[in-house]
Motif scaffolding. Sequence first.
Motif, PDB file in Angstrom:
ATOM      1  N   UNK A   1      25.192 -35.975  21.896  1.00  0.00           N
ATOM      2  CA  UNK A   1      26.299 -35.016  22.051  1.00  0.00           C
ATOM      3  C   UNK A   1      26.312 -34.437  23.461  1.00  0.00           C
ATOM      4  N   UNK A   2      25.143 -34.044  23.963  1.00  0.00           N
ATOM      5  CA  UNK A   2      25.087 -33.452  25.300  1.00  0.00           C
ATOM      6  C   UNK A   2      25.447 -34.481  26.362  1.00  0.00           C
ATOM      7  N   UNK A   3      24.988 -35.720  26.197  1.00  0.00           N
ATOM      8  CA  UNK A   3      25.325 -36.772  27.153  1.00  0.00           C
ATOM      9  C   UNK A   3      26.825 -37.033  27.197  1.00  0.00           C
ATOM     10  N   UNK A   4      27.461 -36.983  26.027  1.00  0.00           N
ATOM     11  CA  UNK A   4      28.909 -37.197  25.985  1.00  0.00           C
ATOM     12  C   UNK A   4      29.645 -36.096  26.746  1.00  0.00           C
ATOM     13  N   UNK A   5      29.174 -34.862  26.627  1.00  0.00           N
ATOM     14  CA  UNK A   5      29.788 -33.768  27.390  1.00  0.00           C
ATOM     15  C   UNK A   5      29.671 -34.018  28.887  1.00  0.00           C
ATOM     16  N   UNK A   6      28.465 -34.389  29.330  1.00  0.00           N
ATOM     17  CA  UNK A   6      28.259 -34.650  30.754  1.00  0.00           C
ATOM     18  C   UNK A   6      29.112 -35.829  31.227  1.00  0.00           C
ATOM     19  N   UNK A   7      29.209 -36.867  30.393  1.00  0.00           N
ATOM     20  CA  UNK A   7      29.987 -38.043  30.775  1.00  0.00           C
ATOM     21  C   UNK A   7      31.463 -37.699  30.891  1.00  0.00           C
TER      22      UNK A   7
ATOM     23  N   UNK B   1      25.061 -27.168  37.080  1.00  0.00           N
ATOM     24  CA  UNK B   1      25.023 -25.732  37.317  1.00  0.00           C
ATOM     25  C   UNK B   1      26.288 -25.029  36.840  1.00  0.00           C
ATOM     26  N   UNK B   2      27.416 -25.738  36.874  1.00  0.00           N
ATOM     27  CA  UNK B   2      28.698 -25.125  36.525  1.00  0.00           C
ATOM     28  C   UNK B   2      29.256 -25.612  35.197  1.00  0.00           C
TER      29      UNK B   2
ATOM     30  N   UNK C   1      21.159 -35.390  44.074  1.00  0.00           N
ATOM     31  CA  UNK C   1      22.610 -35.539  44.120  1.00  0.00           C
ATOM     32  C   UNK C   1      23.247 -34.159  44.035  1.00  0.00           C
ATOM     33  N   UNK C   2      23.879 -33.738  45.117  1.00  0.00           N
ATOM     34  CA  UNK C   2      24.535 -32.437  45.117  1.00  0.00           C
ATOM     35  C   UNK C   2      25.622 -32.378  44.046  1.00  0.00           C
ATOM     36  N   UNK C   3      26.348 -33.481  43.864  1.00  0.00           N
ATOM     37  CA  UNK C   3      27.428 -33.500  42.885  1.00  0.00           C
ATOM     38  C   UNK C   3      26.888 -33.327  41.471  1.00  0.00           C
ATOM     39  N   UNK C   4      25.769 -33.988  41.174  1.00  0.00           N
ATOM     40  CA  UNK C   4      25.178 -33.887  39.840  1.00  0.00           C
ATOM     41  C   UNK C   4      24.633 -32.480  39.599  1.00  0.00           C
ATOM     42  N   UNK C   5      23.964 -31.929  40.600  1.00  0.00           N
ATOM     43  CA  UNK C   5      23.417 -30.575  40.458  1.00  0.00           C
ATOM     44  C   UNK C   5      24.549 -29.575  40.248  1.00  0.00           C
ATOM     45  N   UNK C   6      25.614 -29.739  41.013  1.00  0.00           N
ATOM     46  CA  UNK C   6      26.744 -28.823  40.879  1.00  0.00           C
ATOM     47  C   UNK C   6      27.361 -28.934  39.477  1.00  0.00           C
TER      48      UNK C   6
ATOM     49  N   UNK D   1      44.211 -26.455  30.242  1.00  0.00           N
ATOM     50  CA  UNK D   1      45.324 -25.901  31.014  1.00  0.00           C
ATOM     51  C   UNK D   1      44.846 -24.900  32.051  1.00  0.00           C
ATOM     52  N   UNK D   2      43.746 -24.202  31.737  1.00  0.00           N
ATOM     53  CA  UNK D   2      43.224 -23.170  32.637  1.00  0.00           C
ATOM     54  C   UNK D   2      41.735 -23.355  32.822  1.00  0.00           C
ATOM     55  N   UNK D   3      41.202 -22.927  33.969  1.00  0.00           N
ATOM     56  CA  UNK D   3      39.758 -23.035  34.187  1.00  0.00           C
ATOM     57  C   UNK D   3      38.990 -22.226  33.142  1.00  0.00           C
ATOM     58  N   UNK D   4      37.848 -22.737  32.739  1.00  0.00           N
ATOM     59  CA  UNK D   4      36.992 -21.999  31.811  1.00  0.00           C
ATOM     60  C   UNK D   4      36.335 -20.830  32.550  1.00  0.00           C
ATOM     61  N   UNK D   5      36.151 -19.730  31.850  1.00  0.00           N
ATOM     62  CA  UNK D   5      35.513 -18.559  32.435  1.00  0.00           C
ATOM     63  C   UNK D   5      34.013 -18.592  32.154  1.00  0.00           C
ATOM     64  N   UNK D   6      33.240 -18.144  33.117  1.00  0.00           N
ATOM     65  CA  UNK D   6      31.794 -18.132  32.930  1.00  0.00           C
ATOM     66  C   UNK D   6      31.425 -17.188  31.792  1.00  0.00           C
ATOM     67  N   UNK D   7      30.398 -17.549  31.074  1.00  0.00           N
ATOM     68  CA  UNK D   7      29.893 -16.760  29.954  1.00  0.00           C
ATOM     69  C   UNK D   7      28.500 -16.259  30.285  1.00  0.00           C
ATOM     70  N   UNK D   8      27.960 -15.317  29.529  1.00  0.00           N
ATOM     71  CA  UNK D   8      26.593 -14.860  29.787  1.00  0.00           C
ATOM     72  C   UNK D   8      25.603 -16.007  29.658  1.00  0.00           C
ATOM     73  N   UNK D   9      24.643 -16.041  30.546  1.00  0.00           N
ATOM     74  CA  UNK D   9      23.599 -17.060  30.517  1.00  0.00           C
ATOM     75  C   UNK D   9      22.241 -16.390  30.379  1.00  0.00           C
ATOM     76  N   UNK D  10      21.279 -17.045  29.740  1.00  0.00           N
ATOM     77  CA  UNK D  10      19.965 -16.431  29.574  1.00  0.00           C
ATOM     78  C   UNK D  10      19.207 -16.366  30.879  1.00  0.00           C
TER      79      UNK D  10
END
Length: 204
Positions: A136-142, A28-29, A20-25, A185-194
């Motif tokens: 907790x993680x599932x709730x975020x995704x949902x 990923x984001x 699923x492209x939508x799920x992967x996106x 109110x505003x888009x979240x900014x990307x943070x450093x990733x491992x």
Amino acid sequence: MSDLLPRTAFGQALPSPKASDACIRRLALRRSAPAQDLAPPGPSAEQLEAILTLGARTPDHGKLFPWRLVVLSPERKADLVQKLEPLAADQADPTRALAVLAKFRNPPCTVLVISSPTPGHKVPVWEQQLSAGAVCMNLLHAADAFGFSANWITDWYAYDPRTTRLFGVREGEQVAGFIHVGTAANPSLERPRPAVADLASEAS
């Protein structure tokens, strides 16, 4: 079950996963939004029911459901903040402790996830606690799937015995997290990733 979700029955054969492209996106984001910046609108009653249903569909060895979900309304949170504010003075950094209550007060929807393991069960307590984290993680995704921004945090009031009693946390339980849901109110900014190469290795 919410009409927003597919209906399943015990023992029913479930479809095999498909790409699923939508799920992967989405994965990923994925980025937490600052909790203090979350504002209405939050999920409707039907959307919240669906989000909770998806959150509960998480790995759970032994089918123990070793967690509880408590929905905190804005009115209930306002009452709790009044009781938390005096206790902030006893924290290591009272000014910060008072300021971070905005993260709890502002979001229009908050779900408290409480880890409630069963000691002495063949499934280790640690694995039961991990299951609460998975909720907790599932709730975020949902929440993200329904177009909302969300944040999973704890902070000092998740650990002070005086405050956990205010939230109805029982003996032997712990706060796994507060899941705050709303509209940013505003888009979240990307943070450093491992770098995965720094964390993953092949078994020798």
